[in-house]
Motif scaffolding. Structure first.
Motif, short mmCIF file in Angstrom:
data_model
loop_
_atom_site.label_atom_id
_atom_site.label_comp_id
_atom_site.label_asym_id
_atom_site.label_seq_id
_atom_site.Cartn_x
_atom_site.Cartn_y
_atom_site.Cartn_z
N GLY A 1 11.47 15.70 4.95
CA GLY A 1 12.51 15.37 5.92
C GLY A 1 12.01 14.50 7.06
N GLU A 2 10.81 14.81 7.59
CA GLU A 2 10.30 14.03 8.71
C GLU A 2 9.81 12.64 8.31
N ARG A 3 9.64 12.39 7.03
CA ARG A 3 9.19 11.08 6.55
C ARG A 3 10.37 10.14 6.27
N ILE A 4 11.57 10.64 6.40
CA ILE A 4 12.75 9.84 6.09
C ILE A 4 13.32 9.31 7.39
N GLU A 5 13.35 7.99 7.52
CA GLU A 5 13.81 7.37 8.76
C GLU A 5 15.01 6.49 8.47
N ASP A 6 16.10 6.72 9.16
CA ASP A 6 17.32 5.91 9.04
C ASP A 6 17.93 5.94 7.63
N MET B 1 0.82 -1.21 0.00
CA MET B 1 0.00 0.00 0.00
C MET B 1 0.85 1.26 0.00
N SER B 2 2.06 1.19 0.51
CA SER B 2 2.89 2.38 0.65
C SER B 2 3.58 2.76 -0.66
N ALA B 3 3.47 1.95 -1.68
CA ALA B 3 3.96 2.31 -3.02
C ALA B 3 3.10 1.58 -4.05
N THR C 1 4.81 6.84 -0.55
CA THR C 1 4.28 7.48 0.65
C THR C 1 4.81 6.77 1.89
N GLY C 2 4.52 7.36 3.02
CA GLY C 2 4.91 6.74 4.29
C GLY C 2 6.34 7.04 4.66
N LEU C 3 6.78 6.39 5.73
CA LEU C 3 8.15 6.57 6.19
C LEU C 3 9.11 5.87 5.23
N ILE C 4 10.19 6.53 4.92
CA ILE C 4 11.17 5.98 3.99
C ILE C 4 12.26 5.27 4.79
N ARG C 5 12.43 4.00 4.49
CA ARG C 5 13.49 3.20 5.09
C ARG C 5 14.26 2.54 3.96
N ALA C 6 15.50 2.24 4.19
CA ALA C 6 16.36 1.68 3.15
C ALA C 6 15.78 0.41 2.54
N GLU C 7 15.27 -0.51 3.36
CA GLU C 7 14.78 -1.79 2.82
C GLU C 7 13.54 -1.61 1.96
N ARG C 8 12.81 -0.52 2.12
CA ARG C 8 11.60 -0.30 1.30
C ARG C 8 11.93 -0.09 -0.16
N ILE D 1 6.85 8.57 -11.04
CA ILE D 1 7.17 8.30 -9.64
C ILE D 1 6.92 9.59 -8.87
N ASP D 2 5.91 9.55 -8.01
CA ASP D 2 5.46 10.74 -7.29
C ASP D 2 6.05 10.77 -5.88
N LEU D 3 6.88 11.78 -5.62
CA LEU D 3 7.56 11.92 -4.33
C LEU D 3 6.98 13.06 -3.49
N THR D 4 5.78 13.51 -3.84
CA THR D 4 5.16 14.64 -3.16
C THR D 4 5.09 14.44 -1.65
N ASP D 5 4.85 13.21 -1.22
CA ASP D 5 4.68 12.92 0.21
C ASP D 5 5.99 12.81 0.97
N ILE D 6 7.12 12.83 0.27
CA ILE D 6 8.41 12.63 0.93
C ILE D 6 8.96 13.97 1.43
#
Length: 154
Positions: free
Chosen positions: A77-82, A23-25, A41-48, A70-75
Motif C-alpha cells: 500500500g505505501e509503495r503505490i502513489e497516485d 532498474m525499477s522493473a 519494485t519501487g513506487l508505483i505510478r500510472a505512467e510506469r 512477474i514478481d509483485l512481492t515489493d508492492i
C-alpha cells in the motif's frame, strides 16, 4: 552560457530517469530455460506501467521466451502513489494480456492480500496463474518442463 548549463542538467535528469525506470522493473533470465523474471519494485505510478509493458514486450520480441514471472512481492500500500489498487489490477491484466498476445505465458508471484482483495471486489480477473512465491512458480515450471535439481557429488 546559463541556458546551455540548464539544457545539460535537463539532459542529465532525463538520462537518470531512464536508468531508474529500467532498474525499477529489470528483466532477469531465470534458471529455468526460456523463462524471465520481472520484479516490479519501487513506487508505483500510472505512467510506469506503460514503460514496464513496453520494455517487456520489446525484450520478448523475437526471443525464445515461453514464460514471464512477474514478481509483485515489493508492492504494498505505501509503495503505490497516485494509483488506486483497482487501477493496478487493470494494469496487471493488461500486462498479462499483452504478454500472452506475444505467445508468452505470464505467471504472477507475491501478490499482497490488500491488492488481491481489491481485485476480487472490483471484478478484475487475471487470465494468468499466480503463486505465493517466486520459488513456488519455479518449482511448478521445473515440473512442467521435466527439470529437477540434482546434488552433484564430488
Amino acid at each position: 552560457m546559463e541556458t546551455h548549463r540548464i539544457e545539460e542538467l535537463e539532459r542529465k535528469i532525463q538520462e537518470y530517469e531512464t536508468i531508474i525506470s529500467e532498474m525499477s522493473a529489470p528483466i532477469i533470465p531465470s534458471i529455468v530455460p526460456q523463462t524471465i523474471l520481472i520484479p516490479i519494485t519501487g513506487l508505483i505510478r500510472a505512467e510506469r506501467f506503460d514503460k514496464i509493458r513496453g520494455n517487456v514486450l520489446n525484450f520478448i520480441h523475437n526471443k525464445d521466451i515461453e514464460t514471464a514471472i512477474i514478481d509483485l512481492t515489493d508492492i504494498s500500500g505505501e509503495r503505490i502513489e497516485d494509483v488506486c489498487l483497482e487501477e493496478i489490477g487493470r494494469e496487471l491484466h493488461e500486462l498479462a494480456s499483452s504478454i500472452s498476445l506475444m505467445g508468452v505465458k505470464a505467471l504472477f508471484v507475491g501478490m499482497n492480500p490488500e491488492l488481491v482483495k481489491r481485485m476480487v471486489l472490483d471484478g478484475i480477473k487475471l487470465e494468468s496463474q499466480s503463486f505465493s512465491t517466486f520459488q513456488a512458480a519455479l518449482k511448478y515450471l521445473m515440473k512442467q518442463k521435466g527439470l529437477e535439481f540434482r546434488k552433484i557429488s564430488e
